[in-house]
Design a protein around this motif. Structure first.
Motif, PDB file in Angstrom:
ATOM      1  N   ARG A  50      -4.658   7.782   6.245  1.00  0.00           N
ATOM      2  CA  ARG A  50      -3.409   7.438   5.596  1.00  0.00           C
ATOM      3  C   ARG A  50      -2.258   7.701   6.568  1.00  0.00           C
ATOM      4  O   ARG A  50      -2.340   8.582   7.421  1.00  0.00           O
ATOM      5  N   LYS A  80       4.253   8.143   1.860  1.00  0.00           N
ATOM      6  CA  LYS A  80       2.849   8.050   2.250  1.00  0.00           C
ATOM      7  C   LYS A  80       2.408   6.601   2.065  1.00  0.00           C
ATOM      8  O   LYS A  80       2.711   5.985   1.049  1.00  0.00           O
ATOM      9  N   VAL A  81       1.676   6.093   3.054  1.00  0.00           N
ATOM     10  CA  VAL A  81       1.250   4.694   3.032  1.00  0.00           C
ATOM     11  C   VAL A  81      -0.241   4.620   3.324  1.00  0.00           C
ATOM     12  O   VAL A  81      -0.720   5.208   4.306  1.00  0.00           O
ATOM     13  N   GLY A  82      -0.976   3.919   2.474  1.00  0.00           N
ATOM     14  CA  GLY A  82      -2.390   3.714   2.728  1.00  0.00           C
ATOM     15  C   GLY A  82      -2.608   2.734   3.870  1.00  0.00           C
ATOM     16  O   GLY A  82      -1.752   1.914   4.187  1.00  0.00           O
ATOM     17  N   GLN A 103       2.273   4.534  -1.403  1.00  0.00           N
ATOM     18  CA  GLN A 103       1.644   5.403  -2.404  1.00  0.00           C
ATOM     19  C   GLN A 103       2.600   6.433  -2.997  1.00  0.00           C
ATOM     20  O   GLN A 103       2.551   6.720  -4.174  1.00  0.00           O
ATOM     21  N   HIS A 104       3.475   6.978  -2.194  1.00  0.00           N
ATOM     22  CA  HIS A 104       4.359   8.027  -2.705  1.00  0.00           C
ATOM     23  C   HIS A 104       5.640   8.036  -1.873  1.00  0.00           C
ATOM     24  O   HIS A 104       5.580   8.046  -0.640  1.00  0.00           O
ATOM     25  N   ARG A 131       0.810  -1.221   0.000  1.00  0.00           N
ATOM     26  CA  ARG A 131       0.000   0.000   0.000  1.00  0.00           C
ATOM     27  C   ARG A 131       0.844   1.273   0.000  1.00  0.00           C
ATOM     28  O   ARG A 131       0.353   2.339   0.355  1.00  0.00           O
TER      29      ARG A 131
END
Length: 418
Positions: free
Chosen positions: A144, A119-121, A105-106, A103
Motif C-alpha cells: 500500500r 493511504k492508497v491501495g 482508502q483513508h 483506490r
C-alpha cells in the motif's frame, strides 16, 4: 539503457547478498547444513524471479512515465506544485484532488495546519509478475502507498509539497519495487490540480466577460437615458414657459434658466465617467425648481447636503432617478402635493444620500415598473461591488425614503475586474 541496467544490477546485488547470507546460515545448521543443493536451487530461483520482477518493473514504469530515469524508477516521489490561489483555496483544491484518486482508502485532512495524509491501495500487479505471489519482490513490505501533502502559504498563492511513497520503511526500497504506482499517483494529483486551476481560471474569465458585458449594457442604457431627456417633461416645461412668457416674463425667464441648467447636466457623456454628489445635486435642484414653478405651492423642497460631501463620487443620473420617482409616484398623484427632502450624511467611510417624500407611499396605483431602481442597483453592483447599496423604505408618517450608500473614499469607488 545504462539507467535500466544500473537499476537491475542494484536490486540484484541487494538480493544476492540476502541469498549469500541465507546460504551461510544454512551451512551452519546441524544435520542438514551439509546438503547444498536446496540452497543452490532456491538461490538460483530467487535471483531469476528477482531479475524478472525488476525487468517487469522497468516495463511498467516505461509504460506509465514514457521514459526510464532515476526519478521515474524511484519508489518515493516528491513534487512541488505552485497554486495561484491563497492557501485556504489551495488546500481545498489539493484535498479534492487527492480524494479523487482511484483506490483511495483513508484521508486525513487538517485544514488548520494545511496538511493532508492519505493511504492508497496499489494495483494488483503481483499476478502480473513472474512467479506471482512466489516472487521475492512480493514477500514482505506493505502493499500500500501513502501520501503526505503540505500547503505553504505565500503571497496570494499556495505552494504544495507532495510526497508519494510506499507505506513500508525506506530500507525496503533496496529489495522491493512499487511498480510505478507512486509515480502514477504523483502525476495524477498534479494533473488534477492543473485541471482544477484551469477550470477556475476559465470560470473567472467567463465571469469577467459576463460582468464586462453587463457593464457595457448598463453604460449603453445610461447613455440612452442621457440622450433621451424625458419628452413629456421637456414639452410641459416649454409649454409652461411659453404661457408664462405672456403673463409673467420674469418667471418664464427663471424657468428657462433652470431648464438650461438641467439640460447642461443631462448631456450624454463619452463614457461612464463618474460624477459627483455636487454635480448631481445641481441637476436635481434645477429639475425641482422647474417643477416648483409649474406646481406652485403644491411642491416644497428641502436640501441638506454639507459642502464637504459634495465631492463624493457618485454615478451620474442616480440621484435624478430617485428624485423623479419621488415626484412621479409620490407627490404628483396627490392633489395637495407635498415635500421632497434631499439629505446626505457621512458615517466612517460611507456616505448615505437620502431622497424622501411625504406622498402616497407604496401605492399600487401609482407604483412604477421598478426599472429605474433596478438599473440603479445594477450600476452600484458593477461599480462598487458589495460596498454600495440602495434601500427603499416607507417614510414616516407618509411617503417613501430611498437611501443610496456609497464609498466616501475616491480610491474605493470602483472594483477592478479581472
Amino acid at each position: 539503457m545504462f539507467k535500466s541496467l544500473a537499476f537491475v544490477l542494484r536490486i540484484t546485488l541487494a538480493w544476492l547478498l540476502v541469498v549469500f547470507l541465507f546460504a551461510g546460515l544454512w551451512s551452519n545448521l546441524p544435520l542438514i547444513g551439509w546438503i547444498e543443493w536446496p540452497v543452490v536451487v532456491a538461490g538460483m530461483l530467487t535471483m531469476a524471479l528477482v531479475v524478472a520482477g525488476a525487468l517487469s518493473h522497468l516495463g511498467r514504469v516505461r509504460l506509465i512515465a514514457g521514459r526510464i530515469d532515476k526519478e521515474a524508477l524511484a519508489n518515493r516521489q516528491r513534487r512541488q506544485v505552485e497554486i495561484p490561489f491563497e492557501a485556504g483555496e489551495a488546500f481545498d483544491l489539493l484535498d479534492a484532488a487527492i480524494r479523487e484518486l482511484p483506490r483511495i482508502q483513508h484521508v486525513e485532512s487538517a485544514r488548520d495546519s494545511l496538511q493532508v495524509r492519505a493511504k492508497v491501495g496499489r494495483p494488483d500487479v503481483q499476478i502480473e509478475r513472474v512467479g506471482g505471489r512466489w516472487n521475492p519482490l512480493s514477500w514482505f513490505g506493505v502493499p500500500r502507498n501513502q501520501i503526505l501533502a503540505t500547503v505553504t502559504p505565500g503571497h496570494d498563492s499556495g505552494s504544495v509539497t507532495l510526497i508519494c511513497e510506499p507505506e513500508s520503511p525506506a530500507w525496503s526500497d533496496w529489495f522491493l519495487v512499487d511498480d510505478g504506482s507512486n509515480f502514477e499517483n504523483a502525476e495524477a494529483i498534479t494533473r488534477a490540480i492543473s485541471r482544477r486551476v484551469g477550470e477556475r481560471r476559465r470560470g473567472e474569465k467567463s465571469e469577467a466577460t459576463q460582468t464586462a458585458t453587463e457593464k457595457e449594457l448598463t453604460v449603453a442604457k445610461l447613455s440612452l437615458l442621457h440622450a433621451q431627456v424625458e419628452p413629456h417633461f421637456l414639452y410641459n416645461t416649454l409649454a409652461s414657459a411659453q404661457l408664462l412668457a405672456r403673463s409673467d416674463p420674469p418667471r418664464a425667464d427663471e424657468m428657462l434658466g433652470h431648464l438650461i441648467q438641467y439640460l447642461r447636466h443631462s448631456l450624454p457623456r463619452t463614457d461612464d465617467e463618474t460624477s459627483t454628489l455636487g454635480a448631481e445635486l445641481e441637476r436635481a435642484i434645477a429639475y425641482l425648481e422647474i417643477l416648483k414653478i409649474r406646481m406652485g405651492a403644491r411642491l416644497s423642497v428641502q436640501v441638506d447636503v454639507p459642502e464637504n460631501l459634495r465631492a463624493t463620487p457618485l454615478p451620474p443620473m442616480m440621484l435624478q432617478t430617485l428624485v423623479e420617482n419621488a415626484i412621479k409616484h409620490g407627490l404628483e398623484p396627490r392633489t395637495g402635493g407635498g415635500t421632497v427632502w434631499i439629505r446626505a450624511r457621512r458615517s466612517d467611510d460611507e456616505v448615505a444620500i437620502t431622497v424622501a417624500d411625504d406622498g402616497d407611499g407604496f401605492n399600487a396605483k401609482t407604483a412604477g415598473t421598478g426599472i429605474g431602481l433596478k438599473n440603479v442597483r445594477e450600476r452600484l453592483r458593477l461599480r462598487h461591488g458589495g460596498r454600495a447599496a440602495l434601500a427603499v423604505v416607507a417614510n414616516f408618517p407618509a411617503g417613501v425614503a430611498a437611501t443610496l450608500t456609497v464609498p466616501a473614499d475616491k480610491a474605493a469607488q470602483e472594483v477592478p475586474h479581472v
